[in-house]
Design an enzyme around this catalytic site. Sequence first.
Site, PDB file in Angstrom:
ATOM      1  N   LYS A  56       0.851  -1.195   0.000  1.00 29.97           N
ATOM      2  CA  LYS A  56       0.000   0.000   0.000  1.00 29.97           C
ATOM      3  C   LYS A  56       0.886   1.244   0.000  1.00 29.97           C
ATOM      4  O   LYS A  56       1.039   1.915   1.033  1.00 29.97           O
ATOM      5  CB  LYS A  56      -0.932   0.009   1.225  1.00 29.97           C
ATOM      6  CG  LYS A  56      -2.112  -0.924   1.057  1.00 29.97           C
ATOM      7  CD  LYS A  56      -3.074  -0.850   2.231  1.00 29.97           C
ATOM      8  CE  LYS A  56      -4.017   0.311   2.158  1.00 29.97           C
ATOM      9  NZ  LYS A  56      -5.048   0.215   1.132  1.00 29.97           N
TER      10      LYS A  56
HETATM   11  N1  PMP Z   1      -6.528  -3.515  -3.474  1.00 36.84           N
HETATM   12  C1  PMP Z   1      -6.257  -2.218  -3.253  1.00 36.84           C
HETATM   13  C2  PMP Z   1      -5.588  -1.423  -4.325  1.00 36.84           C
HETATM   14  C3  PMP Z   1      -6.618  -1.636  -2.035  1.00 36.84           C
HETATM   15  O1  PMP Z   1      -6.361  -0.339  -1.804  1.00 36.84           O
HETATM   16  C4  PMP Z   1      -7.275  -2.412  -1.062  1.00 36.84           C
HETATM   17  C5  PMP Z   1      -7.699  -1.791   0.245  1.00 36.84           C
HETATM   18  N2  PMP Z   1      -6.700  -1.872   1.221  1.00 36.84           N
HETATM   19  C6  PMP Z   1      -7.502  -3.767  -1.321  1.00 36.84           C
HETATM   20  C7  PMP Z   1      -7.128  -4.285  -2.547  1.00 36.84           C
HETATM   21  C8  PMP Z   1      -8.105  -4.659  -0.286  1.00 36.84           C
HETATM   22  O2  PMP Z   1      -7.150  -4.894   0.740  1.00 36.84           O
HETATM   23  P1  PMP Z   1      -7.580  -5.242   2.227  1.00 36.84           P
HETATM   24  O3  PMP Z   1      -8.459  -6.436   2.139  1.00 36.84           O
HETATM   25  O4  PMP Z   1      -6.295  -5.559   2.917  1.00 36.84           O
HETATM   26  O5  PMP Z   1      -8.257  -4.059   2.780  1.00 36.84           O
END
Ligand code: PMP
Length: 309
Positions: free
Chosen positions: A158
């Site tokens: 991220k």
């Molecule tokens: N892909 C992206 C680009 C995201 O920003 C997110 C949100 N964090 C997700 C997938 C989903 O990740 P998570 O399940 O860890 O929130």
Amino acid sequence: MSKGNRYAFFGGEIVPIADARISIMTSALHYGTAVFEGIRGYWCEPERRMSVFALDEHLQRLLVNSRFMHMDLPYERGTLRSAVLELLGRERFETDCYIRPLAYKSSCEVGVRLHNLDCDCCIFAVPFGRYIDKPGGIRAMTSSWRRVEDNAIPARAKISGAYANSALAKSEAVRSGCDEAIVLAENGHVSEASAANLFLVRDGVLITPPITDNILEGIVRAFVLRLAHDEGLVATERSVDRSELYAADEIFLTGTGIELTAVIELDGRRIGTGHEGPVFERLAQRFGDAVRGRAQRYADLCTAVIYSS
Ligand code: PMP
């Protein structure tokens, strides 16, 4: 959505939100050299208790991602964990909330680089409801933008700068009358949505793109795979072509913000029956039970917050 919060973790302590300020010269603001997390706190009635979902998993990902960016954070995971819990203990929200840790290059210097710069981590939390408030499912479009490649900006992490890619895709979709974007990798395979992972269902089998197709390694994605396994569903991680989405019986998105959200229309084509499907409904039900502390089996993922009187 950002109304109602009063504090932040900043400079190593909890301070009033108005005192959590950075300089316009901060390196990360200019170059996107930061990593962040999105964590959900669920307000559980009738216990009247705040419960944070997958807190350790999120903080672990933040620390792993910080290494991508050559950050040597001045805080251990335990310190950040305590900071989140103390912050929520002070905020005393009585509604679902969203917690945002941000680790960033904090030096005030001009020059694009990762080395020889200080870093810091701040955290705030805000009351937060549904990410896309469309009961019954959303309409999506295939984005004209491509997902960032691992060799450009690692999509698995991220990294703030990579979210320019997500923002381009999301706004294109919304300005085109849709709710969300489905983004392809340069090789044409389906990667994910603007800020969510993607699942489809064909003949009862759950399919999700592999981590090698430039997806973020989603915590909810991993949890949905675990739920599917526990429910006796067959799930597979493999590449998906765009046109296979049109042939799907169901498509749904997963993520901390979006939770589980069904896609009922894609590129003007109805998906399945055009309604939330049975596999989605089953998994969404299990997910809701787990995050709100109603499923003993997943209690290890829920951290209760103490609101001292
Ligand atoms: N892909 C992206 C680009 C995201 O920003 C997110 C949100 N964090 C997700 C997938 C989903 O990740 P998570 O399940 O860890 O929130």
